[in-house]
Design an enzyme around this catalytic site. Structure first.
Site, PDB file in Angstrom:
ATOM      1  N   SER A  39      47.523  12.036  30.009  1.00 46.15           N
ATOM      2  CA  SER A  39      47.413  10.711  30.598  1.00 46.15           C
ATOM      3  C   SER A  39      46.842   9.718  29.578  1.00 46.15           C
ATOM      4  O   SER A  39      47.394   9.571  28.495  1.00 46.15           O
ATOM      5  CB  SER A  39      46.589  10.788  31.892  1.00 46.15           C
ATOM      6  OG  SER A  39      46.804   9.663  32.707  1.00 46.15           O
ATOM      7  N   ASP A 161      51.783  12.570  36.420  1.00 47.25           N
ATOM      8  CA  ASP A 161      50.613  12.643  35.540  1.00 47.25           C
ATOM      9  C   ASP A 161      50.261  14.088  35.162  1.00 47.25           C
ATOM     10  O   ASP A 161      50.188  14.973  36.011  1.00 47.25           O
ATOM     11  CB  ASP A 161      49.426  12.000  36.255  1.00 47.25           C
ATOM     12  CG  ASP A 161      48.269  11.705  35.335  1.00 47.25           C
ATOM     13  OD1 ASP A 161      47.616  12.671  34.890  1.00 47.25           O
ATOM     14  OD2 ASP A 161      48.011  10.525  35.057  1.00 47.25           O
TER      15      ASP A 161
END
Length: 268
Positions: A39, A161
Site C-alpha cells: 500500500s 489493497d
C-alpha cells in the site's frame, strides 16, 4: 558492508512515518539491496527504489500535501469535509499518478533497487507479489483499500489493497540480507469509549485484523530490525496532517540508525 533489505508496511496516512526511517538509512550511507512494500509502503518504496533520498521524498510529500493549489491537497480536504463519497469515485491509478514523485520509472525493471509490491487477489483470496512489468498498475492494485478506492483489474484478476493479506512483507525479502521492517499501522490497545462512525469503524476493524495477522507472520519470520514509528494514531485518510505525522515519526530516524548499528554488530 552489510547488505540490508527493507520492508515497508501499509497504514494510510501514517505511512508518511516511513520517511524518517529512510532518512536514517541515508545518514548511515546504506542503500537496500531489495525493498518490499504494501500500500503506501509500496508507493514510498517505489520512490526510494527509483533513487530518491528520504529528504527528497519528504520535500515532495510536503509540497504535494500542503500546497493549496495541488490536486492532492484538494482531494484530501474534500474527503475530510464532504465525506468518503469523493474518494469512492476515484480510480486507484489516479491516486498513484498524483502521489508519485517525478522521476519514478514506468516499469519495475528500470528501478535502481529491486522492488516487490504486495497486492491481494480478491477472488483468489491470496497475496500477490508483483516485481515485473507496469509499476504504476501494481502500485494502484496495492493501494486499493476496500470500501475506499476501487479495486484494480491486473492481468485479469481483481486486486485490492495488499494489507488485506500481508501488511508488512518481511517474507518477500531475500534470504541472507539484514532485514529492516517498518510497521506504521500497529497500535496499542486504547481505553477510549468513543463510538466510531461508519468509515472509521470499517478502517479501524480492518487495521485490527491486519495487526493480528501481522503478529502471526512476525512470529514465523521476525525481521532483524523492527521499527514502529509513533504515528499509528493518525487515521488512514488524514494526509492533510502530513507535517504532524512527520513530526510524530521523527524519533524513528535516530532509532533506525541505532538499531541497525546494533544488528550489524551482533552479526560480526
Amino acid at each position: 558492508m552489510t547488505d540490508i533489505a527493507l520492508a515497508l508496511s501499509g497504514g494510510g496516512a501514517a505511512g508518511l512515518g516511513h520517511i524518517p526511517v529512510l532518512e536514517g538509512l541515508d545518514a548511515l550511507g546504506m542503500k537496500p539491496v531489495a525493498i518490499a512494500g504494501t500500500s503506501i509502503g509500496a508507493l514510498i518504496g517505489a520512490a526510494y527504489a527509483a533513487g530518491l533520498t528520504g529528504a527528497q521524498i519528504r520535500a515532495h510529500v510536503l509540497e504535494l500535501l500542503t500546497s493549496p493549489s495541488r490536486a492532492a491537497r484538494r482531494l484530501w480536504e474534500e474527503a475530510r469535509s464532504n465525506g468518503i463519497g469523493k474518494l469512492l469515485s476515484l480510480e486507484a491509478e489516479t491516486v498513484v499518478s498524483i502521489a508519485l514523485p517525478p522521476g519514478v520509472p514506468e516499469r519495475f525493471e528500470d528501478l535502481e533497487i529491486p522492488l516487490k509490491v504486495i497486492a491481494t487477489d480478491f477472488h483468489g483470496r491470496a497475496e500477490r507479489r508483483i516485481s515485473r512489468g507496469n509499476l504504476r498498475a501494481a502500485l494502484a492494485a496495492s493501494i486499493a483499500i476496500p470500501g475506499v478506492v476501487r479495486p484494480v483489474v491486473l492481468d485479469g484478476r481483481v486486486m485490492v489493497d495488499g494489507g488485506v493479506t500481508n501488511n508488512l512483507p518481511v517474507e518477500a525479502l531475500p534470504d541472507g540480507a539484514l532485514t529492516v521492517a517498518v510497521d506504521v499501522a500497529s497500535e496499542p490497545p486504547s481505553e477510549s469509549t468513543d463510538i466510531p462512525n461508519g468509515l472509521a469503524l470499517s478502517l479501524g476493524a480492518l487495521r485490527i485484523m491486519m495487526q493480528e495477522l501481522l503478529e502471526v507472520r512476525l512470529s514465523r519470520r521476525p525481521p532483524d530490525v523492527l521499527i514502529r514509528p509513533p504515528c499509528s494514531r493518525f487515521m488512514a485518510l488524514e494526509f492533510y496532517r502530513a507535517a504532524e505525522i512527520l513530526s510524530a515519526a521523527e524519533p524513528a530516524r535516530e532509532e533506525t540508525q541505532t538499531a541497525i548499528r546494533r544488528a550489524i554488530a551482533m552479526r560480526a
